[in-house]
Write a protein that holds these residues in place. Structure first.
Motif, mmCIF file in Angstrom:
data_model
loop_
_atom_site.group_PDB
_atom_site.id
_atom_site.type_symbol
_atom_site.label_atom_id
_atom_site.label_comp_id
_atom_site.label_asym_id
_atom_site.label_seq_id
_atom_site.Cartn_x
_atom_site.Cartn_y
_atom_site.Cartn_z
ATOM 1 N N GLY A 47 14.956 74.845 64.034
ATOM 2 C CA GLY A 47 13.907 74.691 63.042
ATOM 3 C C GLY A 47 14.083 73.326 62.395
ATOM 4 N N PRO A 48 13.315 73.005 61.355
ATOM 5 C CA PRO A 48 13.507 71.729 60.652
ATOM 6 C C PRO A 48 14.953 71.584 60.202
ATOM 7 N N ILE A 49 15.583 70.495 60.575
ATOM 8 C CA ILE A 49 17.028 70.377 60.387
ATOM 9 C C ILE A 49 17.424 70.214 58.922
ATOM 10 N N ASN A 50 16.437 69.990 58.036
ATOM 11 C CA ASN A 50 16.749 69.907 56.604
ATOM 12 C C ASN A 50 16.884 71.283 55.967
ATOM 13 N N ILE A 51 16.654 72.342 56.740
ATOM 14 C CA ILE A 51 16.783 73.717 56.249
ATOM 15 C C ILE A 51 18.146 74.270 56.655
ATOM 16 N N ASP B 154 22.659 76.192 60.349
ATOM 17 C CA ASP B 154 23.621 77.257 60.640
ATOM 18 C C ASP B 154 23.399 77.863 62.023
ATOM 19 N N ARG B 155 22.130 78.012 62.425
ATOM 20 C CA ARG B 155 21.878 78.555 63.762
ATOM 21 C C ARG B 155 22.271 77.559 64.846
ATOM 22 N N GLN C 247 16.468 70.272 70.719
ATOM 23 C CA GLN C 247 15.216 69.705 70.234
ATOM 24 C C GLN C 247 14.866 70.340 68.887
ATOM 25 N N GLU C 248 14.284 69.545 68.000
ATOM 26 C CA GLU C 248 13.933 70.031 66.664
ATOM 27 C C GLU C 248 12.466 70.441 66.606
ATOM 28 N N GLY C 249 12.209 71.679 66.206
ATOM 29 C CA GLY C 249 10.838 72.168 66.036
ATOM 30 C C GLY C 249 10.495 72.313 64.569
ATOM 31 N N ASP C 250 9.306 72.832 64.301
ATOM 32 C CA ASP C 250 8.894 73.018 62.897
ATOM 33 C C ASP C 250 8.564 74.474 62.586
ATOM 34 N N GLN C 251 9.090 75.396 63.398
ATOM 35 C CA GLN C 251 8.957 76.848 63.223
ATOM 36 C C GLN C 251 7.643 77.412 63.747
ATOM 37 N N THR C 252 6.730 76.590 64.246
ATOM 38 C CA THR C 252 5.422 77.079 64.690
ATOM 39 C C THR C 252 5.372 77.294 66.202
ATOM 40 N N PHE C 253 4.424 78.107 66.624
ATOM 41 C CA PHE C 253 4.170 78.357 68.044
ATOM 42 C C PHE C 253 3.971 77.038 68.785
#
Length: 340
Positions: free
Chosen positions: A182-186, A191-192, A213-219
């Protein structure tokens, strides 16, 4: 209709009517029944603002979420709502849309005493600001958290959960395992990712930066990041994804590239939202006890509001790896590895 009118009709003092409404245990059964009969007959409704001035309580709880469109939060919110309503509280929802400035604006409502307490399902603000807030007002963090923050928190162990999900893929015979964060600032994303790396290292598997790869939590981000992974000279044979929304985007990308899940690519998601079991193939995913997390968070908040001591500030709840169809059997996976 005012409280004084109800008092005249019931032949009692306004103070007695107030006690019947706020502290019925202090009034005799006969008097309470007499007052309630009048209240029901004239359909009297206490004035909320006036009651707030008298009691210094709003009976309102503010719940702040990072993204109301996320299916994950619906069950958490239901758990919060059920406990709140049964305790005489109303829940007001604030959606930050992942904007830290909006989060700060909602927190200001607590400083303005427009709510009796707050449950944050997002924790992006500076930890010292949150600690200062918690020293003045009832506050609980749920789902998200901040390391070292001395604030009541309800969550799962995201590191061990991610490690478990990755090890499931390793046990199926995979060695080229990717991860979409997910967004790496979270903190949840970090942790994951940490759990994924721990699993890879403990099994002496190489961690290839191209496989992260970094995503933004969306489909859509799951879909796009998976296309990047499939374009690599040596693509992964399995992937652990930050959440189920992105995992479903991953399976769509695999199919659009004329490959199959799980025959060619095994997929593990996270959260166990309702769609994960309906999706084809059904997702292997980590289930969080969403409803119970909401209930526990609200119960912690109520204890703070009533001044009860908290014997345990950090509640870590159990997760569960749900085995779906998106990873396949060990035999099928090994055959797939030989083809790729």
């Amino acid at each position: 209709m005012k409280m004084s009118d109800v008092a005249k009709l019931a032949n009692v003092s306004p103070a007695t009517v107030s006690r019947v409404l706020c502290h019925p245990e202090l009034v005799s059964k006969e008097t309470k029944q007499k007052v309630m009969d009048v209240i029901n007959e004239v359909n009297y409704k206490p004035h909320a603002v006036a009651r707030q001035f008298r009691t210094k309580a709003t009976k309102i709880i503010l719940v702040v979420v990072p993204d109301i469109t996320s299916a994950f939060f619906s069950e958490v919110l239901r758990g919060i709502e059920h406990v709140a309503v049964s305790s005489g509280y109303q829940v007001i929802l604030g959606d930050t849309e992942n904007n830290i400035e909006r989060e700060a604006e909602y927190i200001n409502l607590l400083y303005q005493k427009q709510a009796d307490g707050m449950i944050l399902l997002t924790a992006r603000l500076d930890k010292y600001k949150l600690e200062a807030l918690s020293e003045q007002y009832p506050l609980v963090l749920a789902c998200e958290y901040i390391d070292g923050l001395n604030v009541p928190t309800v969550s799962i162990d995201n590191i061990s959960s991610a490690r478990k999900a990755t090890e499931h893929l390793i046990q199926l015979g995979h060695t080229r395992i990717a991860h979409i964060t997910g967004p790496i600032n979270i903190v949840l994303s970090r942790d994951r990712l940490r759990g994924y790396k721990q699993a890879m290292i403990s099994h002496d598997l190489e961690i290839d930066s191209a496989y992260i790869q970094e995503g933004d939590q969306t489909f859509e981000s799951g879909y796009n990041q998976m296309l990047k992974l499939l374009a690599l000279e040596l693509p992964p044979t399995a992937i652990f994804v930050f959440n189920d929304d992105m995992a479903m985007g991953v399976t769509k990308a695999v199919k659009d590239c004329h490959l199959k899940v799980p025959e060619d690519i095994a997929v593990v998601g996270f959260d166990y939202i309702k769609m994960s079991s309906i999706h084809e193939p059904s997702l292997t995913t980590v289930a969080q006890p969403k409803y119970e997390m909401g209930k526990q968070a609200m119960e912690l908040l109520l204890k703070q509001i009533s001044g009860e001591p908290l014997h345990k500030k950090k509640i870590v709840m159990k997760d569960e790896l749900i085995i779906g169809e998106s990873c396949g059997s060990k035999i099928n996976v090994i055959k797939s590895l030989e083809r790729i």
